[in-house]
Motif scaffolding. Structure first.
Motif, short mmCIF file in Angstrom:
data_model
loop_
_atom_site.label_atom_id
_atom_site.label_comp_id
_atom_site.label_asym_id
_atom_site.label_seq_id
_atom_site.Cartn_x
_atom_site.Cartn_y
_atom_site.Cartn_z
N UNK A 127 0.86 -1.19 0.00
CA UNK A 127 0.00 0.00 0.00
C UNK A 127 0.90 1.24 0.00
N UNK A 128 0.37 2.36 -0.42
CA UNK A 128 1.15 3.59 -0.54
C UNK A 128 1.79 3.97 0.80
N UNK A 129 3.12 4.01 0.81
CA UNK A 129 3.91 4.28 2.03
C UNK A 129 3.57 3.31 3.15
N UNK A 130 3.00 2.16 2.80
CA UNK A 130 2.66 1.17 3.82
C UNK A 130 1.45 1.51 4.64
N UNK A 131 0.66 2.49 4.22
CA UNK A 131 -0.49 2.95 5.01
C UNK A 131 -1.76 2.24 4.56
#
Length: 480
Positions: A127-131
């Motif tokens: 996920x985007x930046x792990x978020x």
């Protein structure tokens, strides 16, 4: 489908070392399999050219012929999570704000896997930046579930979970802040282990002292594979002052343990506090009898702590840390527009925090640790579901309701994982079977601080009774 890709990591390792199979054969088998399977799930990204990888595999064979064995991962294909730096491959972090130039250095856990002999073929999607616990991003798109490609794979280690289940990797790494090793493991019928905070050095680079919610860790299709990779990743590194040693060696015999008389606490849904889908609870409750069959004594229990306060504490910590990491991007209007709305919300919320807010949240976190430690005076291990709901449709970014209850944030549907994170405890998601919808689910085994070995041993004992992860996805079972 080449049967080489169905071997567990330790079996593959033994076959390479004995020269039953060559590293080049292994690489070719995996590349052929990835070419067929990866389009179904979009788990592996930034895949390197085949000729380069086959050349590296050939050199690995030459080293073996010369009597030079690098380690248990000699010639084994690997793909680090796309948040961890890996020399020679870009780290996108799922964001168009990231440079697509190849990294010049390895993250510590990546370097240790490289030293053990692995060949890095690409990255696993995030996920985007792990978020968020849904691995979609504007760079590579969404990763799909190994057991139902219309559903999500979880996140942020969703690429790792799906690739592992689809036999595109023999073992995988990931990282976990809000269940990012545990949630994809549950959704893809594999094992995901969040170690005790500090056991696996995080980084290096960046801020070294405050980032104490996220940790890197292993995933595998067997507990023995997970333990072996964890032993490779773990151990003190002077670049990370909060890191520490481990007593897990990865030897198969170390996992054997008699659990007769062990005391197990079942936390369930925190006495009705958490909304959890009925079928998820049914699977986890049915699995409690497996612990009884091992000779354990299982009882329902609850921590002496107000659970809503734990969520409020979590929000402060997360806003503060995410805001620190992405604050510079948010401050630039041109870059801000390239952050997904949920990331902007995290940073903006962090801007309103005061030093007093952060101190109070840390004090509340400390109280939570003491409450959990109190439970461990009575119980050896605790159990919780790994997720509150089954994987949902890929068209949904995050669910607005769980079990009929409204979700007020993009990550509230994964609230079940924050307890072990905030307490810094080892927690492993173990498969517990499939729901009436045919989708897999997992349950967390939580141990006291630094009892990583005990958690692995209990998971191994459970695996001996219920080897759920051996049930491959349909695409793999049919040999597509």
């Amino acid at each position: 489908m080449d049967q080489l890709v169905t071997l567990d990591a330790l079996a593959l390792s033994a076959s390479i070392r004995s020269k039953e199979i060559s590293c080049r054969e292994v690489m070719q088998a995996y590349l052929d399999h990835i070419e067929k399977i990866n389009p179904l799930v979009n788990a592996i990204v930034s895949l390197r050219p085949a000729e380069e990888l086959l050349g590296e595999a050939k050199r690995a064979d030459q080293l073996l012929a010369q009597g030079m064995y690098l380690g248990w991962m000699h010639g084994m294909p690997q793909a680090p999570k796309d948040l961890a730096s890996c020399r020679g491959i870009p780290t996108s972090k799922g964001s168009p704000l990231s440079s697509l130039k190849p990294d010049l250095n390895d993250a510590i856990c990546v370097a240790r896997v490289r030293e053990a002999g692995a060949i890095f073929i690409g990255k696993t999607n995030v996920s985007e930046f792990g978020l968020g616990s849904n691995s979609y991003n504007p760079v590579f798109g969404v990763t799909r579930n190994a057991y139902d490609t219309s559903r999500i794979a979880g996140g942020s280690s969703g690429g790792a979970g799906a690739a592992l289940a689809m036999r595109m990797l023999p073992v995988a790494d990931g990282s976990d802040m809000m269940g990012s090793l545990r949630n994809p493991a549950a959704f893809n019928n594999v094992y995901g282990f969040r170690p005790t905070q500090g056991r696996v050095p995080y980084g290096a680079g960046g801020e070294l002292f405050l980032q104490q919610l996220s940790t890197e860790g292993p995933m595998g299709r067997t507990v023995a594979d997970v333990a072996r990779l964890f032993a490779t990743q773990a151990g003190y590194d002077h670049h990370c002052p909060m890191s520490g040693d481990t007593d897990v060696t990865g030897d198969a015999g170390q996992l054997e343990r008699d659990f007769k008389g062990a005391r197990i606490g079942w936390l369930g849904n925190y006495d009705g506090y958490l909304p959890i889908e009925e079928d998820v609870m049914a699977l986890c409750e049915a699995a409690l009898s497996d612990f009884t069959d091992l000779g354990c004594k299982v009882e329902q229990c609850q921590p002496d702590y107000p659970m809503e306060k734990l969520w409020e504490t979590w929000l402060v910590h997360r806003h503060w840390l995410v805001g620190g990491n992405l604050g510079a991007c948010f401050a630039d209007p041109a870059q801000r527009g390239l952050l997904k709305p949920e990331a902007q919300w995290e940073v903006e919320s962090g801007l309103h925090l005061t030093a007093a807010d952060i101190f109070r949240a840390s004090a509340a976190r400390s109280d939570w640790y003491r409450a959990i430690h109190k439970l461990f005076e009575q119980y050896d291990y605790l159990l919780l579901p790994s997720a509150q709901m089954f994987p949902f449709d890929t068209a949904t970014k995050w669910p607005r309701k769980v079990a009929g209850r409204e979700m007020d944030t993009y990550h509230r549907w994964m609230e079940v994982v924050i307890g072990p994170t905030l307490a810094g405890l080892p927690a492993m998601s173990v498969p517990v079977g499939f729901g009436t919808n045919g989708l897999p689910m997992g349950m967390q085994i939580i141990g006291p601080a630094r009892d990583d070995l005990g958690v692995l041993q209990l998971a191994h004992a459970l695996e001996g009774l219920r080897p759920w992860a051996s049930q491959a996805p349909l695409a793999v079972a049919r040999g597509i």
